[in-house]
Motif scaffolding. Structure first.
Motif, PDB file in Angstrom:
ATOM      1  N   UNK B 395      15.097  65.384 -62.750  1.00  0.00           N
ATOM      2  CA  UNK B 395      15.597  66.512 -63.545  1.00  0.00           C
ATOM      3  C   UNK B 395      14.678  67.712 -63.386  1.00  0.00           C
ATOM      4  N   UNK B 396      14.135  67.863 -62.192  1.00  0.00           N
ATOM      5  CA  UNK B 396      13.227  68.981 -61.955  1.00  0.00           C
ATOM      6  C   UNK B 396      11.827  68.658 -62.451  1.00  0.00           C
ATOM      7  N   UNK B 397      10.979  69.632 -62.319  1.00  0.00           N
ATOM      8  CA  UNK B 397       9.561  69.396 -62.577  1.00  0.00           C
ATOM      9  C   UNK B 397       9.007  70.418 -63.557  1.00  0.00           C
ATOM     10  N   UNK B 398       8.045  69.949 -64.349  1.00  0.00           N
ATOM     11  CA  UNK B 398       7.278  70.863 -65.196  1.00  0.00           C
ATOM     12  C   UNK B 398       5.897  71.050 -64.590  1.00  0.00           C
ATOM     13  N   UNK B 399       5.555  72.262 -64.218  1.00  0.00           N
ATOM     14  CA  UNK B 399       4.211  72.495 -63.699  1.00  0.00           C
ATOM     15  C   UNK B 399       3.162  72.026 -64.719  1.00  0.00           C
ATOM     16  N   UNK B 413       8.663  80.993 -69.415  1.00  0.00           N
ATOM     17  CA  UNK B 413       9.781  80.325 -68.745  1.00  0.00           C
ATOM     18  C   UNK B 413      10.235  81.178 -67.561  1.00  0.00           C
ATOM     19  N   UNK B 414      10.434  80.529 -66.459  1.00  0.00           N
ATOM     20  CA  UNK B 414      10.882  81.227 -65.257  1.00  0.00           C
ATOM     21  C   UNK B 414      12.234  80.656 -64.858  1.00  0.00           C
ATOM     22  N   UNK B 415      13.253  81.492 -64.919  1.00  0.00           N
ATOM     23  CA  UNK B 415      14.601  80.988 -64.674  1.00  0.00           C
ATOM     24  C   UNK B 415      14.795  80.540 -63.236  1.00  0.00           C
ATOM     25  N   UNK B 418      13.316  77.202 -63.148  1.00  0.00           N
ATOM     26  CA  UNK B 418      13.682  76.398 -64.324  1.00  0.00           C
ATOM     27  C   UNK B 418      12.474  75.683 -64.911  1.00  0.00           C
ATOM     28  N   UNK B 419      11.431  76.433 -65.121  1.00  0.00           N
ATOM     29  CA  UNK B 419      10.215  75.792 -65.650  1.00  0.00           C
ATOM     30  C   UNK B 419       9.312  76.832 -66.274  1.00  0.00           C
ATOM     31  N   UNK B 420       8.423  76.338 -67.147  1.00  0.00           N
ATOM     32  CA  UNK B 420       7.359  77.179 -67.660  1.00  0.00           C
ATOM     33  C   UNK B 420       6.269  77.271 -66.593  1.00  0.00           C
ATOM     34  N   UNK B 421       5.892  78.492 -66.272  1.00  0.00           N
ATOM     35  CA  UNK B 421       4.792  78.665 -65.320  1.00  0.00           C
ATOM     36  C   UNK B 421       3.686  79.482 -65.986  1.00  0.00           C
ATOM     37  N   UNK B 422       2.481  79.363 -65.462  1.00  0.00           N
ATOM     38  CA  UNK B 422       1.373  80.093 -66.085  1.00  0.00           C
ATOM     39  C   UNK B 422       1.630  81.581 -66.071  1.00  0.00           C
ATOM     40  N   UNK B 423       1.175  82.240 -67.126  1.00  0.00           N
ATOM     41  CA  UNK B 423       1.333  83.692 -67.192  1.00  0.00           C
ATOM     42  C   UNK B 423      -0.058  84.301 -67.107  1.00  0.00           C
ATOM     43  N   UNK B 536       8.875  69.867 -73.011  1.00  0.00           N
ATOM     44  CA  UNK B 536       9.768  70.927 -72.528  1.00  0.00           C
ATOM     45  C   UNK B 536      11.210  70.625 -72.915  1.00  0.00           C
ATOM     46  N   UNK B 537      11.591  69.372 -72.786  1.00  0.00           N
ATOM     47  CA  UNK B 537      12.944  69.008 -73.205  1.00  0.00           C
ATOM     48  C   UNK B 537      13.112  69.265 -74.699  1.00  0.00           C
ATOM     49  N   UNK B 538      12.070  68.970 -75.458  1.00  0.00           N
ATOM     50  CA  UNK B 538      12.115  69.213 -76.897  1.00  0.00           C
ATOM     51  C   UNK B 538      12.355  70.679 -77.200  1.00  0.00           C
ATOM     52  N   UNK B 539      11.655  71.542 -76.478  1.00  0.00           N
ATOM     53  CA  UNK B 539      11.836  72.984 -76.685  1.00  0.00           C
ATOM     54  C   UNK B 539      13.246  73.415 -76.329  1.00  0.00           C
TER      55      UNK B 539
END
Lengths: 416, 974, 92
Positions: B395-399, B413-415, B418-423, B536-539
């Protein structure tokens, strides 16, 4: 909506579909009778008691983040009233009495668990200091017991009684002390305040207290200006930031204190235990994690996180009393901002600006004080007079010399 | 012995030549060197490893890495038993013992699994709504039951037989993670000559390249890893740290790391630590921590046999263990097809590939203790049940952005990916590859080579840019799905804490809409895995049910450590007696020979008393030492007192500002008692200071105050009055000092000091100081000062002579009946004399409180003077020091007792003060004490009660002068 | 944290102890408002959320008192110097 085992069973059959929100997300009104700046434990408790005990309704609590997101949600959950100084004893004991009926009062299970607080001593002179404290408590009718080594061994046999650098000689036990579920305390007060009409304005940052002709008249916030007849500052670590907008200069410095939790393990520690040859306290949560902490990081900070020297120091102290937890793993450590006062004791007082009241200087001790602080601050704001149990917690005590210095370390906040 | 029924015939990075036996729940199994517990159990066909936290549901293996929420075991036994060890990370060794946890009586049959039956009651936060009546039941009934049911593994028993080390490491570039991105980074940085440290939590380098068949340039992924590793190993400026987890980022480029030096074997070899904790100080750091694959959320998604697709490939390719034979793939990305291929190559049958992008979903899994079938909702809405024993989720990856957040930054979040990436990043840190949401192997290598060079260049090491080789193509097209709600069964978001999507819905319904509220209310993400597969799924679900985007919901704050760290590792060697250093006095060895009993006083170990024969208790020994000293002579090591040597033309001025008294008027060769206040007007410390020359003073402090007085003097000099021409240094450890006290002390001294020195009362009166030579030529400092109240001297010699001196004093004193005396006798004699010490100098007393108001010169300012005149400190009835004796001579005084008037009831307002120091006085044959009492000085001769609730005593005491013995001080001047 | 000691170079914060706000001037004891001035000197602190001038002692190093400019929100260190102008002069 009243909580009970019956309502829980009833809802269980309905898929929990009808539980109501525990609080509203109201729009700020133009004006309130009372605005409290800070939606932490003390602010919410103040609002709750203002509404419940004083019948006041038109109240707002302003919180820059989420309610209960400050120290009330990141402490080590210890509740006790084992203080030595006569200025502190009646206040903390009153707070503990409120704790003892709190859950029934606000109809929320905050898991107040009177499992005992045990302060270990490691020398004859420390034993006598603890006796002095215990006797001071007894002067006010606060029960406690001085245990010898055998007494401690019976209670917490897993401590190191054999090979410790600072051998355990005994302890001072307050059986009525214990722990409570910190978040639930904030939520219980919030729910109780909200249901009595208090507007809890989350994500609303107070940026400026407006003072006109020596009187506080309102608060500029990130959601606009809010007029207020009375304003209470209950901002803990952020006290200075908001108080200075009203021209107040305070005997407060903000420091970071870290807290720690281990992975969950089966029950080991029955009570709260503190280490007397350092500054360390530990208990075990109902979930099984060992919850512990020690001294401040030692430098002024508004960053809610700390550094490794304190982490290592804290864990060395943990190992100093109970080396058997060597193979238990640290799960998480975090920080909170402490409003350290110059004598290590709190301040609940008027400010010299009409209509502006302050509640700060909680140092390490804020959580246990939550109900007492709310009760006494509500009393002060509602009646414009100091509550008898908080009469020593004055702002001018540094001028008069009536300081309440439990540790005897003087006007040096990071030593308290 | 079970056979490895699921072990593939060939392949894998295991060493089949090294067969290992191990046990799980007492049952014996076989595995190979290179296995983890998880891979070996899979090879043996074991899929049930534990029970969940709340519902005690059967749980298996989800992942193949440190993100594992389910497969937790107790490892080892006895004193080495450790709870909550991730079977997916624990390396197998010969004889390994693992035990399942949180179940009773057995893993297969767990009584507490009835919790599942009442699960409708046990929703998120149910405990906040009940267990309130009656109040007393909480501690007695509800809470103990909850506590017993909760927790995971059992706490260890007894002392850890292993030890741990702490170390610092310094480098130019720290690379965190040794997958393809990290290896590329380390290569690029290493080639520049920069000092590089490369850490990875695994025992072998390579990351995902160990688990997937890839091509880099002309080589296979594995070959490329091997080449990279040997190049790095050949660079002397590169340090490879395997089994090392960088667990936290702290301020200013400090990184916390734990090296699991010997966890991969049964016990550490002699003199080797089990683990080593590092503070790595890096000028630059590059995070190459990779990413964590996301599970799918559908009914019964927690059944053993349901695994992450990437983990299945790891078990097949790295460990040659096949987790199932009839597999279904549930994927939202092209990666599901890679998993299918790997399974088929390994001989499994892939019975269905359910691709959510085609509108197909898995609604529900079925099975008891292992997956038996899945219900597939086809694109047209029909439901098809398919038998299977393995389900692969992609189901994809979370960095793995965790470390980037430890200083308070939050990812975005980066569309596109499809994941949260460092800002915003911590200073000095950059992120490469999957950890930055750049998921392809080509991205990883490109990033690594580019940013590795860049990081090295920033630390001053330029090099020709290294170019990334070209990799085989991969397709990561992906559209995540957060949950499938159409089926029955619980849908777990946080496996370990048993948090379901409905719990999140409930939290939202009840107003816990902030992500922090939701986390705290449901406990999502608070288990030992800190929600690595759950958050991430929870969010996303919270966003869905509250009508917000995932970015609006935001993340909670990731906190260190990245993975749990043994407490022992963070304590290092600072355990048991080595918790804090122990300071020994110069006479320690001699005192040991005398069978002295020692006591801890701060960092020091000092002689408490010297029992004359075995069994003499402290009280008799103390009394004997006091009597002998008062009648004859005694000697005591007082080297622990702080000693500060001050020189310079402004020392006198300086001391006048520091001390309440005046020292500029002190004659050369004389000593004066000095009292210091803090600036807030309370007593800080006391001691004697001698003037050794015009511009030369020697100050003594209390033992406890030595360090803080030194810092205070330095503050006063460097910050307040830098214009003063002074220099000073602590000489506490340079001088051994002994007090010789008693009527015969002069006679003893005369036998030690060269005869040329006249020690007579006329030549060397009370409060004299001077330099002398001892017989044999040792230089010494002699002070005629007395804490005991007797004719007494303190004699100081360079520290190395301390042991010789104590022996010489004892030898010289033998004919006079000399006794050594310890802290007990010292304390008794000072109380008899009414001298204040530790108990009185508690930081809460003013000079006036201690009867020392006269010591504060009114002719000058000094530190603390102004604040000591605040109104509260001058109040007439403020407690002041007086002496106390029991009316009944046989009654015992106890330190810490409070005073009440005879007929008053206890209350805070009736409290008159308390006893600070007590002693049995063999001289007065009575207990005596010093304490503070309201209006004490006016009440001398009256009687009050010393009430000690703690010891259960309530006795009448006479208020008396604090000096109990020789008030006029005739003895000490004799 | 790493503290840049002007004498020893940058060292781990564990070597240092912290006092608090730098730049406080000890009041003139003979001034008419001395009592009030001492109250403020001993007790009142700026406690800024942001850049802060603070006193640290290199206790386990050279034992210099130093003034560190540090941001209390981010812990970023902007600079450090001897507290004593005399020591600064000597170092130069």
């Amino acid at each position: 909506m009243k909580y009970s085992v019956l309502s829980l069973i009833h809802q269980a059959f309905r898929g929990h579909r009808d539980w109501k929100p525990v609080w509203r997300y109201p729009e700020p009104k133009e004006e309130y009778d009372i605005v409290l700046i800070g939606g932490g434990g003390h602010g919410l408790a103040t609002a709750y008691y203002l509404a419940k005990e004083h019948g006041l309704k038109n109240i707002a609590v302003i919180e820059k983040g989420y309610l209960g997101g400050g120290s009330v949600g990141r402490n080590t959950t210890i509740v006790r009233s084992n203080y030595q100084e006569p200025g502190n004893i009646p206040f903390y004991e009153w707070s503990l009495k409120l704790w003892e009926g709190l859950e029934q009062d606000f109809n929320y299970n905050a898991m107040m668990s009177q499992r005992g607080v045990l302060n270990l001593y490691h020398s004859d002179s420390q034993r006598d200091e603890y006796a002095r404290r215990g006797n001071a408590m007894m002067m006010h009718g606060v029960d406690c017991t001085l245990l010898d080594k055998k007494g401690v061994q019976d209670l917490v046999p897993f401590l190191d009684f054999e090979n410790a650098r600072f051998p355990i000689q005994g302890g001072l036990l307050q059986e009525r002390g214990g722990t409570a579920r910190h978040d639930a305390v904030a939520w219980g007060f919030a729910r109780g305040a909200d249901s009595r009409g208090v507007d809890i304005l989350q994500n609303t940052e107070a940026t400026q207290i407006r003072v006109e002709n020596g009187r506080a008249v309102g608060v500029e916030t990130s959601r606009g200006y809010i007029k207020a007849k009375k304003i209470g500052i209950v901002a803990a670590g952020n006290t200075t930031r908001i108080a200075q907008t009203a021209g107040l200069q305070l005997p407060i410095e903000s420091y970071v204190l870290q807290a720690f939790v281990s992975e969950a393990i089966k029950p080991l520690i029955p009570s709260v235990v503190t280490f007397g040859a350092g500054h360390f306290y530990i208990s075990q949560s109902d979930k099984g994690g060992l919850v512990f902490g020690a001294s401040l990081d030692g430098y002024s900070s508004y960053a809610a996180r700390g550094n490794l020297p304190s982490v290592e120091d804290t864990i060395e102290e943990a190992m100093a009393i109970m080396p058997s937890i060597s193979r238990v793993k640290l799960l998480r450590h975090w920080g909170g901002i402490m409003d350290m006062s110059m004598d290590g004791s709190p301040i609940i007082d008027k400010t010299g600006v009409d209509g502006l009241y302050i509640n700060c200087g909680w140092c390490y001790g804020g959580f246990k004080a939550t109900p007492g602080s709310g009760w006494c601050f509500a009393h002060l704001i509602a009646k414009d007079e100091t509550h008898p149990n908080a009469k020593a917690l004055r702002l001018d005590r540094f001028k008069t010399g009536h300081v309440i210095d439990e540790a005897g370390t003087g006007a040096q906040p990071n030593l308290h | 012995m079970n056979h490895q029924i699921n072990r593939l015939k060939d392949g894998g990075l295991i060493d089949r030549a090294q067969k290992l036996t191990f046990t799980f729940d007492g049952k014996a199994f076989e595995g190979y060197q290179g296995d983890t517990i998880a891979s070996a159990l899979i090879a043996n066909g074991v899929s049930l490893l534990g029970r969940s936290f709340k519902y005690h549901r059967p749980r298996g293996i989800l992942s193949a890495g440190s993100e594992e929420p389910n497969a937790l075991v107790e490892l080892r036994s006895g004193h080495r038993r450790e709870p909550n060890i991730r079977a997916t990370m624990a390396e197998l060794y010969q004889g390994l013992e693992a035990t399942s946890q949180n179940r009773w009586p057995s893993l297969d049959f767990d009584i507490m699994s009835i919790n599942s039956l009442v699960s409708p009651l046990l929703t998120a936060g149910f405990y906040y709504k009940t267990f309130m009546w009656p109040a007393s039941f909480w501690e007695k009934i509800y809470e103990p039951a909850i506590r017993r049911a909760a927790g995971l593994g059992r706490p260890p028993v007894g002392n850890d037989p292993d030890h741990y080390e702490k170390a610092f490491a310094h480098c130019d570039v720290l690379v965190i993670g040794a997958g393809p991105a990290g290896l590329a980074t380390a290569l690029a940085a290493g080639r520049s000559g920069a000092r590089v440290i490369l850490c990875d939590e695994n025992n072998i380098l390579g990351g995902r390249l160990l688990s997937d068949e890839r091509t880099i340039g002309k080589d296979s992924g594995l070959e490329w890893v091997k080449t990279a590793e040997s190049e790095l190993a050949s660079l002397s400026n590169v340090t490879l740290m395997r089994r090392t987890t960088v667990f936290g980022i702290y301020d200013h480029g400090v990184y916390g790391a734990i090296e699991q030096v010997n966890d991969h074997i049964a016990s550490p070899p002699a003199y080797q630590p089990r683990q080593r904790s590092y503070r790595i100080v890096a000028k630059r750091a590059v995070l190459a921590a990779g990413a964590i694959e996301r599970p799918m959320i559908f009914g019964n998604n927690d059944l053993p046999g349901i695994m992450l697709g990437s983990a299945i490939r790891t078990y097949i390719n790295r460990y040659a263990s096949l987790p199932g034979r009839r597999a279904v793939i549930f994927t939202s990305s092209d990666e599901g097809y890679t998993t299918a291929k790997a399974l088929e190559q390994a001989g499994a049958v892939v019975v269905a590939i359910v691709d959510s992008r085609k509108g197909e979903m898995i609604q529900r899994a079925q099975g008891g203790k292992h997956l038996q079938a899945v219900d597939i909702q086809m694109g047209n809405g029909t439901i098809r049940s398919v038998e299977c024993d393995l389900l692969a989720m992609s189901n994809g990856w979370n960095p793995a952005v965790h470390l980037t957040c430890h200083l308070g930054n939050k990812p975005v979040w980066h569309d596109g990916v499809h994941a949260f990436i460092p800002d915003k990043l911590p200073k000095g840190l950059t992120v490469v590859g999957s950890a930055n949401g750049r998921f392809t192997l080509q991205n990883a290598l490109d990033d690594g080579f580019r940013l590795g060079s860049e990081a090295a260049a920033e630390t001053g090491f330029d090099t020709a840019a290294s170019h990334a080789p070209t990799t085989d193509a991969e397709s990561l097209a992906h559209q995540p799905i957060w949950r499938v709600t159409s089926g029955k069964g619980k849908r777990f978001v946080d496996f370990q804490h048993d948090v379901t999507d409905l719990d999140i819905e409930l939290a939202n319904r009840e107003g816990f809409k902030s992500v922090e509220h939701m986390k705290r209310y449901t406990t999502l993400g608070m288990a030992t895995d800190q929600g690595k597969t759950a958050n991430i799924a929870g969010l996303a679900i919270l966003g869905e049910v509250s009508g917000r985007t995932i970015n609006e919901v935001g993340t909670t704050i990731f906190r260190p450590p990245y993975t749990p760290v043994a407490l022992g590792a963070l304590a290092g060697h600072h355990v048991h007696k080595a918790f804090r250093p122990t300071r020994l006095t110069p006479s320690h060895q001699w005192a040991e020979e005398q069978n002295a009993v020692f006591m801890e006083t701060g960092p020091w170990l000092r002689a408490q008393y010297f029992p004359k024969e075995a069994g003499e208790d402290w009280l008799s020994a103390m009394a004997r030492e006091v009597v002998t000293t008062r009648e004859k002579v005694g000697v005591c090591d007082v080297s622990t007192l702080g000693k500060i040597d001050l020189q310079g033309k402004d020392v006198a001025t300086f001391l006048d500002r520091i001390y309440t008294g005046t020292f500029s008027t002190l004659a050369i060769g004389r000593v004066r008692y000095g009292l210091m206040m803090r600036e807030d007007g309370f007593v800080f410390d006391d001691g004697t200071t001698a003037r050794l020359g015009e511009n030369h003073y020697l100050m003594t402090t209390t033992t406890a105050g030595a360090g803080k007085v030194m810092a205070h003097l330095e503050f006063c000099h460097q910050v307040l009055w830098p214009e003063l021409d002074i220099a000073f240094t602590s000489v506490t450890e340079q001088w051994a000092q002994f007090s010789i006290a008693g009527p015969c002390s002069r006679k003893v001294l005369q036998k030690i000091v060269e005869p040329a020195y006249d020690l007579s009362n006329e030549a060397f009166p009370y409060m004299s100081a001077g330099e002398v030579k001892l017989r044999g030529g040792v230089p010494a400092r002699l002070f005629r000062i007395s804490f005991s109240g007797e004719l007494a001297y303190e004699i100081g010699v360079p520290n190395g002579y301390g042991d010789a001196l104590i022996r010489a004093i004892i030898a010289a004193g033998e004919e006079f009946g000399i006794t050594p005396y310890g802290l007990e006798a010292l304390s008794t004699m000072r109380i008899e004399k009414g001298h204040v010490a530790g108990g009185e100098l508690n930081g809460q007393t003013t000079p006036r409180d201690l009867g020392l108001a006269g010591m504060v010169s009114q002719k000058k300012d000094c530190i603390g003077k102004h604040m000591s005149e605040r109104p509260a400190m001058l109040e007439a009835d403020r407690p002041i020091i007086v002496g106390f004796k029991p009316r009944n001579k046989s009654a015992k005084l106890t330190g810490g007792a409070h005073f009440l008037d005879l007929a008053t009831k206890p209350s805070l307002s009736a409290d008159l003060g308390h006893l600070m120091s007590v002693a049995y006085s063999p001289t007065l044959k009575s207990w005596i004490g010093l304490g503070i009492l309201k209006n004490g000085r006016q009440r001398i001769g009256e009687t009050v009660r010393a009430v000690d609730f703690m010891r259960g005593t309530d006795i009448e005491v006479e208020i008396c002068d604090p000096v109990f013995f020789d008030r006029m001080g005739e003895r000490l001047r004799g | 944290m790493r503290i840049p000691c002007p004498f020893c170079g940058t060292r781990d914060s564990q070597e240092f102890t912290y006092l608090g706000q730098a730049g406080l001037k000890r009041p003139d004891p003979s001034a008419p408002n001395a009592q009030a001035a001492f109250h403020d000197y001993v007790h009142i602190r700026k406690n800024p959320a942001g850049p802060n001038s603070e006193l640290w002692l290199h206790a386990y190093g050279c034992r210099s008192w130093i003034v560190v400019e540090r941001n209390t929100l981010t812990h970023d260190i902007l600079g450090a110097d001897y507290a004593s102008p005399v020591m600064k002069e000597a170092a130069q």
